[in-house]
Design an enzyme around this catalytic site. Structure first.
Site, PDB file in Angstrom:
ATOM      1  N   ASP A   1       1.020  -1.094   0.095  1.00  0.00           N
ATOM      2  CA  ASP A   1      -0.037   0.081   0.012  1.00  0.00           C
ATOM      3  C   ASP A   1       0.799   1.232  -0.054  1.00  0.00           C
ATOM      4  O   ASP A   1       0.571   1.997  -0.735  1.00  0.00           O
ATOM      5  CB  ASP A   1      -1.036  -0.024   1.330  1.00  0.00           C
ATOM      6  CG  ASP A   1      -1.802   1.213   1.379  1.00  0.00           C
ATOM      7  OD1 ASP A   1      -2.566   1.447   0.476  1.00  0.00           O
ATOM      8  OD2 ASP A   1      -1.276   2.067   2.099  1.00  0.00           O
TER       9      ASP A   1
ATOM     10  N   GLU B   1      -1.644  -5.369  -3.839  1.00  0.00           N
ATOM     11  CA  GLU B   1      -0.780  -4.738  -2.810  1.00  0.00           C
ATOM     12  C   GLU B   1       0.140  -5.563  -2.327  1.00  0.00           C
ATOM     13  O   GLU B   1       1.215  -5.062  -2.090  1.00  0.00           O
ATOM     14  CB  GLU B   1      -1.748  -3.911  -1.826  1.00  0.00           C
ATOM     15  CG  GLU B   1      -2.478  -2.748  -2.142  1.00  0.00           C
ATOM     16  CD  GLU B   1      -3.100  -2.163  -1.023  1.00  0.00           C
ATOM     17  OE1 GLU B   1      -3.686  -0.891  -1.467  1.00  0.00           O
ATOM     18  OE2 GLU B   1      -3.644  -2.830   0.003  1.00  0.00           O
TER      19      GLU B   1
END
Length: 237
Positions: free
Chosen positions: A52, A124
């Site tokens: 992220d 992610e």
């Protein structure tokens, strides 16, 4: 133990070869799969956390270089649309890696909402694994080709009159608007900003506000109201 993972096939889709294939295995392991495993295994949540942050950096850098005159607020608006769950789910689909996700039998991803969350987290975690294994360069090479082209990013920014004016002047005259600022202090010590926006050295609009950014927006909107109305056929930028 998890079923055999076709590391080579996944690496081909990612265009990246892992020196630590274990990272890829972890990235593919959904928390629900770990919970149902008879043996202790590591799931993807930590890699997802890292990915992220890496995604945010890569997208920020990409937008910063792609739009050198955009203000940070507008860039933030565009970035949010490129790093959210819907975008990350789309990246997973583009890479064709969704079917490799190791997920628990009790986890429902048949619904659109379930798939969105699972696929977004998968991208992610994969990005985090690539970053840990190879660094920022391969992570960037994986991500940037997945991002939409410039003309598709521009509408994400179009709510700001400064951006609309810039799009208009670039399309019509191949120049950027120039903002000239003068700070004015009144008798009470309050500071305001008087802004002129120039296009080809001609004043197109003026704005006055206590915030420099707000004054620039007012000036840009005035320019659009005046010159955009004269060129309505070309305002669809």
């Amino acid at each position: 133990m998890h079923p055999p993972i076709d590391i080579t096939a996944i690496e081909a889709k990612l265009n990246f070869t892992f020196t630590q294939p274990k990272l890829l295995e972890i990235a593919l392991t959904h928390p629900s799969y770990k919970n149902e495993s008879a043996v202790q295994i590591e799931d993807s949540e930590r890699l997802e956390f890292l990915g992220d942050a890496v995604l945010g950096l890569i997208v920020t850098e990409h937008l910063f270089l792609l739009f050198p005159s955009m203000d940070e607020g507008t860039l933030s608006t565009a970035r949010a649309s490129l790093v959210n769950a819907k975008a990350c789910c789309r990246y997973t689909t583009m890479l064709g890696i969704g079917d490799y996700l190791l997920i628990g039998k009790g986890e429902k991803i048949q619904s659109e909402r379930g798939r969105l969350s699972a696929y977004a987290n998968l991208f992610e975690s994969i990005l985090g694994a690539v970053y840990l294994d190879g660094g920022l360069s391969p992570a960037r090479k994986l991500t940037v080709p997945l991002l939409p082209p410039r003309e598709e990013i521009l509408p994400l920014m179009s709510g700001n009159p400064k951006n609309l004016l810039q799009q208009f002047t670039q399309k019509q005259f191949r120049v950027l608007p120039v903002y000239q600022s003068t700070a004015v202090t009144d008798a009470q010590g309050n500071v305001s900003y008087q802004i002129q926006v120039l296009v080809n050295q001609e004043v197109w609009g003026e704005g006055n506000a206590s915030s420099k950014k707000e004054a620039e927006k007012i000036a840009a909107q005035q320019a659009l109201d005046t010159y955009g109305n004269k060129n309505q056929n070309t305002m669809d930028v």
